[in-house]
Design a protein around this motif. Sequence first.
Motif, PDB file in Angstrom:
ATOM      1  N   TYR A  35       0.846  -1.183   0.000  1.00  0.00           N
ATOM      2  CA  TYR A  35       0.000   0.000   0.000  1.00  0.00           C
ATOM      3  C   TYR A  35       0.884   1.236   0.000  1.00  0.00           C
ATOM      4  O   TYR A  35       1.999   1.220   0.466  1.00  0.00           O
ATOM      5  N   HIS A  41      -5.971  10.426   1.273  1.00  0.00           N
ATOM      6  CA  HIS A  41      -6.307   9.217   0.516  1.00  0.00           C
ATOM      7  C   HIS A  41      -6.308   7.952   1.366  1.00  0.00           C
ATOM      8  O   HIS A  41      -6.730   6.898   0.904  1.00  0.00           O
ATOM      9  N   GLY A  42      -5.828   8.014   2.557  1.00  0.00           N
ATOM     10  CA  GLY A  42      -5.717   6.792   3.341  1.00  0.00           C
ATOM     11  C   GLY A  42      -4.665   5.879   2.749  1.00  0.00           C
ATOM     12  O   GLY A  42      -3.663   6.342   2.176  1.00  0.00           O
ATOM     13  N   LEU A  43      -4.887   4.578   2.841  1.00  0.00           N
ATOM     14  CA  LEU A  43      -3.976   3.605   2.254  1.00  0.00           C
ATOM     15  C   LEU A  43      -4.609   3.052   0.984  1.00  0.00           C
ATOM     16  O   LEU A  43      -5.762   2.619   1.004  1.00  0.00           O
ATOM     17  N   PHE A  90       3.624   0.915   2.735  1.00  0.00           N
ATOM     18  CA  PHE A  90       3.449  -0.102   3.766  1.00  0.00           C
ATOM     19  C   PHE A  90       3.276  -1.472   3.119  1.00  0.00           C
ATOM     20  O   PHE A  90       2.524  -1.632   2.162  1.00  0.00           O
ATOM     21  N   GLY A 104       4.021  -3.700   8.253  1.00  0.00           N
ATOM     22  CA  GLY A 104       5.368  -3.230   8.510  1.00  0.00           C
ATOM     23  C   GLY A 104       5.349  -1.800   9.011  1.00  0.00           C
ATOM     24  O   GLY A 104       4.294  -1.169   9.097  1.00  0.00           O
ATOM     25  N   SER A 105       6.531  -1.291   9.329  1.00  0.00           N
ATOM     26  CA  SER A 105       6.654   0.058   9.890  1.00  0.00           C
ATOM     27  C   SER A 105       6.675   1.139   8.822  1.00  0.00           C
ATOM     28  O   SER A 105       6.667   2.324   9.146  1.00  0.00           O
TER      29      SER A 105
ATOM     30  N   PHE B  34     -12.753  -3.874   9.885  1.00  0.00           N
ATOM     31  CA  PHE B  34     -11.611  -3.625  10.756  1.00  0.00           C
ATOM     32  C   PHE B  34     -11.500  -2.138  11.064  1.00  0.00           C
ATOM     33  O   PHE B  34     -11.879  -1.289  10.259  1.00  0.00           O
ATOM     34  N   TYR B  36      -8.202   0.236  12.404  1.00  0.00           N
ATOM     35  CA  TYR B  36      -6.793   0.295  12.750  1.00  0.00           C
ATOM     36  C   TYR B  36      -6.468   1.673  13.292  1.00  0.00           C
ATOM     37  O   TYR B  36      -7.082   2.674  12.915  1.00  0.00           O
ATOM     38  N   GLN B  38      -3.182   4.392  13.915  1.00  0.00           N
ATOM     39  CA  GLN B  38      -1.812   4.712  13.512  1.00  0.00           C
ATOM     40  C   GLN B  38      -1.305   5.885  14.339  1.00  0.00           C
ATOM     41  O   GLN B  38      -1.819   7.002  14.220  1.00  0.00           O
ATOM     42  N   GLN B  42       4.372   5.618  12.750  1.00  0.00           N
ATOM     43  CA  GLN B  42       4.347   4.189  13.030  1.00  0.00           C
ATOM     44  C   GLN B  42       3.462   3.472  12.014  1.00  0.00           C
ATOM     45  O   GLN B  42       2.781   4.104  11.205  1.00  0.00           O
ATOM     46  N   GLY B  43       3.476   2.156  12.072  1.00  0.00           N
ATOM     47  CA  GLY B  43       2.597   1.352  11.236  1.00  0.00           C
ATOM     48  C   GLY B  43       1.198   1.296  11.820  1.00  0.00           C
ATOM     49  O   GLY B  43       0.846   2.050  12.723  1.00  0.00           O
ATOM     50  N   LEU B  44       0.393   0.394  11.280  1.00  0.00           N
ATOM     51  CA  LEU B  44      -0.995   0.278  11.709  1.00  0.00           C
ATOM     52  C   LEU B  44      -1.137  -0.842  12.746  1.00  0.00           C
ATOM     53  O   LEU B  44      -0.569  -1.919  12.586  1.00  0.00           O
ATOM     54  N   LEU B  46      -4.060  -3.062  14.975  1.00  0.00           N
ATOM     55  CA  LEU B  46      -5.458  -3.451  14.974  1.00  0.00           C
ATOM     56  C   LEU B  46      -6.158  -2.940  16.232  1.00  0.00           C
ATOM     57  O   LEU B  46      -5.668  -3.127  17.357  1.00  0.00           O
ATOM     58  N   LYS B  49     -12.102  -5.774  15.125  1.00  0.00           N
ATOM     59  CA  LYS B  49     -12.480  -6.455  13.890  1.00  0.00           C
ATOM     60  C   LYS B  49     -13.791  -7.200  14.102  1.00  0.00           C
ATOM     61  O   LYS B  49     -14.129  -7.595  15.225  1.00  0.00           O
ATOM     62  N   PHE B  90      -8.249   4.346  11.029  1.00  0.00           N
ATOM     63  CA  PHE B  90      -8.683   3.907   9.707  1.00  0.00           C
ATOM     64  C   PHE B  90      -9.687   2.774   9.816  1.00  0.00           C
ATOM     65  O   PHE B  90      -9.469   1.809  10.562  1.00  0.00           O
ATOM     66  N   SER B  94     -12.843  -6.028   4.028  1.00  0.00           N
ATOM     67  CA  SER B  94     -12.303  -7.106   3.193  1.00  0.00           C
ATOM     68  C   SER B  94     -13.447  -8.033   2.824  1.00  0.00           C
ATOM     69  O   SER B  94     -14.438  -8.129   3.550  1.00  0.00           O
ATOM     70  N   LEU B 101      -7.460  -5.605   1.817  1.00  0.00           N
ATOM     71  CA  LEU B 101      -8.211  -4.624   2.578  1.00  0.00           C
ATOM     72  C   LEU B 101      -8.414  -3.367   1.750  1.00  0.00           C
ATOM     73  O   LEU B 101      -7.485  -2.899   1.081  1.00  0.00           O
ATOM     74  N   THR B 102      -9.612  -2.811   1.829  1.00  0.00           N
ATOM     75  CA  THR B 102      -9.897  -1.489   1.261  1.00  0.00           C
ATOM     76  C   THR B 102     -10.103  -0.533   2.419  1.00  0.00           C
ATOM     77  O   THR B 102     -10.941  -0.781   3.291  1.00  0.00           O
ATOM     78  N   PHE B 103      -9.307   0.543   2.427  1.00  0.00           N
ATOM     79  CA  PHE B 103      -9.300   1.474   3.549  1.00  0.00           C
ATOM     80  C   PHE B 103     -10.124   2.720   3.272  1.00  0.00           C
ATOM     81  O   PHE B 103     -10.259   3.160   2.127  1.00  0.00           O
ATOM     82  N   GLY B 104     -10.630   3.303   4.359  1.00  0.00           N
ATOM     83  CA  GLY B 104     -11.173   4.641   4.285  1.00  0.00           C
ATOM     84  C   GLY B 104     -10.044   5.666   4.317  1.00  0.00           C
ATOM     85  O   GLY B 104      -8.863   5.306   4.430  1.00  0.00           O
ATOM     86  N   THR B 105     -10.413   6.927   4.240  1.00  0.00           N
ATOM     87  CA  THR B 105      -9.409   7.990   4.155  1.00  0.00           C
ATOM     88  C   THR B 105      -8.848   8.402   5.507  1.00  0.00           C
ATOM     89  O   THR B 105      -7.940   9.209   5.589  1.00  0.00           O
TER      90      THR B 105
END
Lengths: 112, 113
Positions: A35, A41-43, A90, A104-105, B34, B36, B38, B42-44, B46, B49, B90, B94, B101-105
């Motif tokens: 991603y 836009h988000g991911l 990501f 991942g980070s 889901f 998430y 952030q 950093q990453g995402l 959970l 869910k 976020f 799925s 996964l399709t994410f929101g903004t």
Amino acid sequence: EAAVTQSPRNKVAVTGGKVTLSCNQTNNHNNMYWYRQDTGHGLRLIHYSYGAGSTEKGDIPDGYKASRPSQENFSLILELATPSQTSVYFCASGDDINSDYTFGSGTRLLVI
Amino acid sequence: AQSVTQPDARVTVSQGASLQLRCKYSYSGTPYLFWYVQYPRQGLQLLLKYYSGDPVVQGVNGFEAEFSKSNSSFHPRKASVHWSDSAVYFCAVSEGMGYKLTFGTGTSLLVDP
């Protein structure tokens, strides 16, 4: 501990150059994803893979290629980098049994 | 195709106040939903869910959410927020176990201490 590791963490590339972003997972998940994250836009999904040797185009694949040579590794390749590909990338792995995802980070890419 | 809408780009609440974030999805089948979180740089991670069973699910950090098929929604809530809850949240959908996964903004939450 199961994990998703991305390298490099930060990258500066020149326009027209080739960039390879690497991702390694120790989760033994079949599914892996790339991603990009941009403000507003988000991911957004670039490429994904449901197993070694296979890759699929996501929602925004133009300008990107992907490679899944093994269960553990999934690479994203920018053959001719452009400034519009400046973003945070990501990688994630997905468990098709428990529906768990590990991210991942991130890799911060700046194309100048 | 599946999609997710997060109508609030930014939310500001005072520490100790209650919180509800919003997420509406579009998917013709049974969705896997889901949330998430952030934290900066950093990453995402959970948060919550849902894909079957009790429509009210408990997550981490005191969050819970209720799935509503009739409203196509999956809104998380927290009774009392802390400044450390400040982050970007976020919502994602799925179509199956471990599928893309399709994410929101995203919704940027700021908790005033």
